[in-house]
Design a protein around this motif. Structure first.
Motif, PDB file in Angstrom:
ATOM      1  N   GLN A   1       4.897  15.942  -4.611  1.00  0.00           N
ATOM      2  CA  GLN A   1       4.291  14.711  -4.107  1.00  0.00           C
ATOM      3  C   GLN A   1       5.352  13.945  -3.329  1.00  0.00           C
ATOM      4  OE1 GLN A   1       1.027  13.250  -4.903  1.00  0.00           O
ATOM      5  NE2 GLN A   1       0.566  15.344  -5.500  1.00  0.00           N
TER       6      GLN A   1
ATOM      7  N   THR B   1       0.723   8.195 -12.887  1.00  0.00           N
ATOM      8  CA  THR B   1      -0.508   8.981 -12.786  1.00  0.00           C
ATOM      9  C   THR B   1      -0.202  10.437 -12.433  1.00  0.00           C
ATOM     10  OG1 THR B   1      -1.744   7.020 -12.124  1.00  0.00           O
ATOM     11  CG2 THR B   1      -2.732   9.154 -11.589  1.00  0.00           C
ATOM     12  N   VAL B   2       0.688  10.648 -11.482  1.00  0.00           N
ATOM     13  CA  VAL B   2       1.065  12.016 -11.086  1.00  0.00           C
ATOM     14  C   VAL B   2       1.678  12.765 -12.261  1.00  0.00           C
ATOM     15  CG1 VAL B   2       2.643  13.375  -9.639  1.00  0.00           C
ATOM     16  CG2 VAL B   2       1.354  11.475  -8.640  1.00  0.00           C
TER      17      VAL B   2
ATOM     18  N   ARG C   1       3.563   2.810 -10.915  1.00  0.00           N
ATOM     19  CA  ARG C   1       2.153   2.999 -11.278  1.00  0.00           C
ATOM     20  C   ARG C   1       1.618   4.312 -10.722  1.00  0.00           C
ATOM     21  NH1 ARG C   1       2.116  -2.530 -10.390  1.00  0.00           N
ATOM     22  NH2 ARG C   1       1.315  -2.334  -8.272  1.00  0.00           N
ATOM     23  N   ARG C   2       1.901   4.584  -9.465  1.00  0.00           N
ATOM     24  CA  ARG C   2       1.396   5.811  -8.840  1.00  0.00           C
ATOM     25  C   ARG C   2       2.038   7.056  -9.452  1.00  0.00           C
ATOM     26  NH1 ARG C   2      -0.861   4.041  -3.817  1.00  0.00           N
ATOM     27  NH2 ARG C   2      -2.034   2.218  -4.490  1.00  0.00           N
TER      28      ARG C   2
ATOM     29  N   GLN D   1       0.856  -1.173   0.000  1.00  0.00           N
ATOM     30  CA  GLN D   1       0.000   0.000   0.000  1.00  0.00           C
ATOM     31  C   GLN D   1       0.891   1.220   0.000  1.00  0.00           C
ATOM     32  OE1 GLN D   1      -3.354  -0.088  -0.253  1.00  0.00           O
ATOM     33  NE2 GLN D   1      -3.050  -2.272  -0.487  1.00  0.00           N
TER      34      GLN D   1
ATOM     35  N   PHE E   1       6.058  10.152  -1.481  1.00  0.00           N
ATOM     36  CA  PHE E   1       5.616   8.769  -1.372  1.00  0.00           C
ATOM     37  C   PHE E   1       6.493   8.033  -0.368  1.00  0.00           C
ATOM     38  CE2 PHE E   1       4.708  10.163  -5.662  1.00  0.00           C
ATOM     39  CZ  PHE E   1       3.466   9.626  -5.964  1.00  0.00           C
TER      40      PHE E   1
ATOM     41  N   VAL F   1       4.950  -0.707  -7.642  1.00  0.00           N
ATOM     42  CA  VAL F   1       3.854   0.057  -7.049  1.00  0.00           C
ATOM     43  C   VAL F   1       4.090   1.556  -7.255  1.00  0.00           C
ATOM     44  CG1 VAL F   1       2.706   0.650  -4.876  1.00  0.00           C
ATOM     45  CG2 VAL F   1       3.298  -1.728  -5.364  1.00  0.00           C
ATOM     46  N   VAL F   2       5.291   1.996  -6.990  1.00  0.00           N
ATOM     47  CA  VAL F   2       5.614   3.414  -7.134  1.00  0.00           C
ATOM     48  C   VAL F   2       5.510   3.849  -8.585  1.00  0.00           C
ATOM     49  CG1 VAL F   2       7.447   5.133  -6.906  1.00  0.00           C
ATOM     50  CG2 VAL F   2       7.027   3.525  -5.069  1.00  0.00           C
TER      51      VAL F   2
ATOM     52  N   ASP G   1       0.471   5.336  -0.616  1.00  0.00           N
ATOM     53  CA  ASP G   1      -0.308   6.525  -0.915  1.00  0.00           C
ATOM     54  C   ASP G   1       0.598   7.726  -0.855  1.00  0.00           C
ATOM     55  OD1 ASP G   1      -2.774   5.177  -1.153  1.00  0.00           O
ATOM     56  OD2 ASP G   1      -2.905   5.056   1.018  1.00  0.00           O
ATOM     57  N   ALA G   2       0.439   8.590  -1.836  1.00  0.00           N
ATOM     58  CA  ALA G   2       1.228   9.812  -1.860  1.00  0.00           C
ATOM     59  C   ALA G   2       0.738  10.742  -0.773  1.00  0.00           C
ATOM     60  CB  ALA G   2       1.113  10.493  -3.217  1.00  0.00           C
TER      61      ALA G   2
END
Length: 140
Positions: free
Chosen positions: A15, A35-36, A31-32, A4, A17, A28-29, A6-7
């Protein structure tokens, strides 16, 4: 096990993380962060270079350093389409007496060369909490 991540939004142009200290952290990072970077409307070449730099710096933090680790992204608000990437960790695992497995030279050892090649500037900053590896990227 799914990480899990979350930023922590610091503002529209930054941002943060927290990085789980597991191998899956890189995927995981990515992918997040993808988006950013899309939300920030960065040039596609800058976004792809940034993802590669981020992957290399996070891999180094997870494989070679002690937790905790954090990724900080910030973009230039003056319209130059620049991006700063920082990965901060608690310092080298070997320095803390933790055994470090020697990586296979065919699969490892090129990460910082990749960062240097893609970044306009990059470096490290040692501080009381550990070390920060940073890179600044500019759109072509």
């Amino acid at each position: 096990m799914t990480a899990q991540l979350d930023a922590v939004v610091q503002g529209a142009d930054e941002q943060v993380f927290p990085l789980p200290h597991i191998p899956e952290a890189v995927a995981v990072v990515r992918r997040r962060v993808r988006t950013v970077l899309a939300d920030w409307n960065l040039a596609p070449d800058l976004a792809e270079d940034a993802l590669l730099v981020i992957s290399e710096l996070i891999t180094n933090a997870v494989v070679h350093a002690l937790p905790p680790a954090v990724l900080r992204l910030s973009r230039d608000v003056e319209g130059s389409n620049a991006l700063r990437v920082e990965v901060t960790d608690a310092g080298a695992a070997a320095a803390a007496g933790r055994p470090v497995v020697e990586p296979d030279a065919d699969e490892h050892g090129r990460g910082l060369d990749i960062v240097t090649a893609l970044a306009a500037e990059c470096g490290t900053r040692a501080h009381a909490g550990g070390i920060t590896w940073w890179a600044e990227l500019l759109a072509a």
